[in-house]
Design a protein around this motif. Structure first.
Motif, mmCIF file in Angstrom:
data_model
loop_
_atom_site.group_PDB
_atom_site.id
_atom_site.type_symbol
_atom_site.label_atom_id
_atom_site.label_comp_id
_atom_site.label_asym_id
_atom_site.label_seq_id
_atom_site.Cartn_x
_atom_site.Cartn_y
_atom_site.Cartn_z
ATOM 1 N N UNK A 175 0.867 -1.195 0.000
ATOM 2 C CA UNK A 175 0.000 0.000 0.000
ATOM 3 C C UNK A 175 0.892 1.230 0.000
ATOM 4 N N UNK A 176 0.379 2.386 0.369
ATOM 5 C CA UNK A 176 1.207 3.579 0.195
ATOM 6 C C UNK A 176 0.933 4.627 1.271
ATOM 7 N N UNK A 177 1.743 5.650 1.251
ATOM 8 C CA UNK A 177 1.764 6.657 2.321
ATOM 9 C C UNK A 177 0.433 7.391 2.473
ATOM 10 N N UNK A 178 0.037 7.569 3.710
ATOM 11 C CA UNK A 178 -1.217 8.253 4.012
ATOM 12 C C UNK A 178 -2.376 7.287 4.115
ATOM 13 N N UNK A 179 -2.186 6.082 3.586
ATOM 14 C CA UNK A 179 -3.228 5.068 3.635
ATOM 15 C C UNK A 179 -3.037 4.143 4.815
ATOM 16 N N UNK A 180 -4.114 3.420 5.128
ATOM 17 C CA UNK A 180 -4.087 2.465 6.232
ATOM 18 C C UNK A 180 -4.588 1.115 5.757
ATOM 19 N N UNK A 181 -4.156 0.074 6.452
ATOM 20 C CA UNK A 181 -4.659 -1.266 6.179
ATOM 21 C C UNK A 181 -4.645 -2.053 7.486
ATOM 22 N N UNK A 182 -5.501 -3.056 7.554
ATOM 23 C CA UNK A 182 -5.552 -3.887 8.762
ATOM 24 C C UNK A 182 -4.897 -5.219 8.492
ATOM 25 N N UNK A 183 -3.903 -5.551 9.298
ATOM 26 C CA UNK A 183 -3.211 -6.839 9.164
ATOM 27 C C UNK A 183 -3.010 -7.407 10.566
ATOM 28 N N UNK A 184 -3.414 -8.640 10.767
ATOM 29 C CA UNK A 184 -3.242 -9.329 12.063
ATOM 30 C C UNK A 184 -3.844 -8.520 13.221
ATOM 31 N N UNK A 185 -4.960 -7.858 12.948
ATOM 32 C CA UNK A 185 -5.629 -7.085 13.993
ATOM 33 C C UNK A 185 -4.991 -5.737 14.275
ATOM 34 N N UNK A 186 -3.980 -5.378 13.485
ATOM 35 C CA UNK A 186 -3.266 -4.116 13.672
ATOM 36 C C UNK A 186 -3.653 -3.164 12.547
ATOM 37 N N UNK A 187 -4.036 -1.940 12.908
ATOM 38 C CA UNK A 187 -4.289 -0.932 11.887
ATOM 39 C C UNK A 187 -2.974 -0.214 11.606
ATOM 40 N N UNK A 188 -2.466 -0.390 10.390
ATOM 41 C CA UNK A 188 -1.180 0.197 10.017
ATOM 42 C C UNK A 188 -1.395 1.360 9.067
#
Ligand code: NI
Ligand code: MN
Length: 247
Positions: free
Chosen positions: A98-111
């Motif tokens: 993904x890329x800067x400024x965006x978020x994604x959820x992986x393993x229960x973590x919002x990155x």
């Protein structure tokens, strides 16, 4: 309010490598430079039960063992799109780009991916491949705790925006100088971020990385409420900044 990690456990593996046990019981790694990391304790070099790996950029001292660990644990690898694409070509089955400024959820973590002022060429055999830009992450855990891993970076004024938008509880900041900011710049980064708990990283691993937590502390002693937590490789931080022996 004083920082409290709750039951989250943050382990420093040396250099810029961290292993986190999340409140949801998952194990996530950031920049797992382990087997060839002179600062990494032996018992942390071969992690098991890894649920996700976050990579700030593809320099060898961050990419480290990622391909092996991803394969052995069937773990998703999170990186900026071009680096994720390269990882996929190298056989990583679940690369999350993904890329800067965006978020994604992986393993229960919002990155959330943040900017970093650094380079990101990938050394691949005798070539250097475009890996996209270097990045950092704000990781938000199930208990609301937010940890900012700055990656390798110079100080930049938009750290103020990272502070305003995400209000990280803890910042993992490079202070070694030479390849990243040193204590002089790091002290400014702390003011821009407005963060009250800082774990210095990316220093001392190699002789050129001369910055020290002591110098950073000296340059920030006027910052009210600031705690600089000097973690030794293998130490674990949990709760109200309690240090546990290596597990
Ligand atoms: Ni780097
Ligand atoms: Mn580095």
């Amino acid at each position: 309010m004083a920082t409290d990690l709750g039951n989250l456990e943050l382990t420093f593996c040396g250099h810029a490598a961290f292993s986190i046990k999340t409140p949801g019981g998952k194990r996530v790694l950031i920049d797992p430079f382990l087997s060839r990391n002179p600062a990494c304790p032996e018992h942390l070099k071969d992690p098991k039960g890894v649920d996700a790996i976050f990579i700030t950029h593809a320099h060898g001292d961050h990419l480290g063992d990622v391909i092996r660990i991803a394969a052995e644990n069937d773990a998703p690898c999170v990186a900026i799109v071009e680096t994720a694409d390269w990882l996929e070509k190298k056989g990583v089955k679940n690369a999350v780009g993904f890329n800067k400024g965006g978020s994604t959820n992986v393993a229960g973590v919002k990155a959330t991916m943040t900017h970093a002022v650094h380079s990101n060429g990938i050394s691949d055999g005798d070539r250097i491949i475009y890996g996209g830009e270097a990045a950092g992450y704000v990781l938000q855990f199930e208990n609301g705790v937010k940890i900012y891993h700055a990656g390798d970076t110079a100080v930049f004024s938009d750290m103020k925006i990272i502070g305003d938008l995400y209000e990280p509880d803890v910042a993992l900041l490079p202070i070694g100088d030479y390849y990243t900011m040193g204590p002089h710049e790091g002290a400014n980064a702390i003011r821009l971020l407005g963060v009250k708990t800082v774990v210095p990283m990316h220093y001392g691993t190699f002789p050129v990385l001369t910055g020290t937590p002591a110098r950073l502390r000296e340059l920030t002693k006027d910052v009210e409420g600031l705690q600089i937590v000097d973690m030794k490789p293998g130490e674990v931080l949990t709760g109200a900044l309690r240090k546990l022996a290596a597990v």
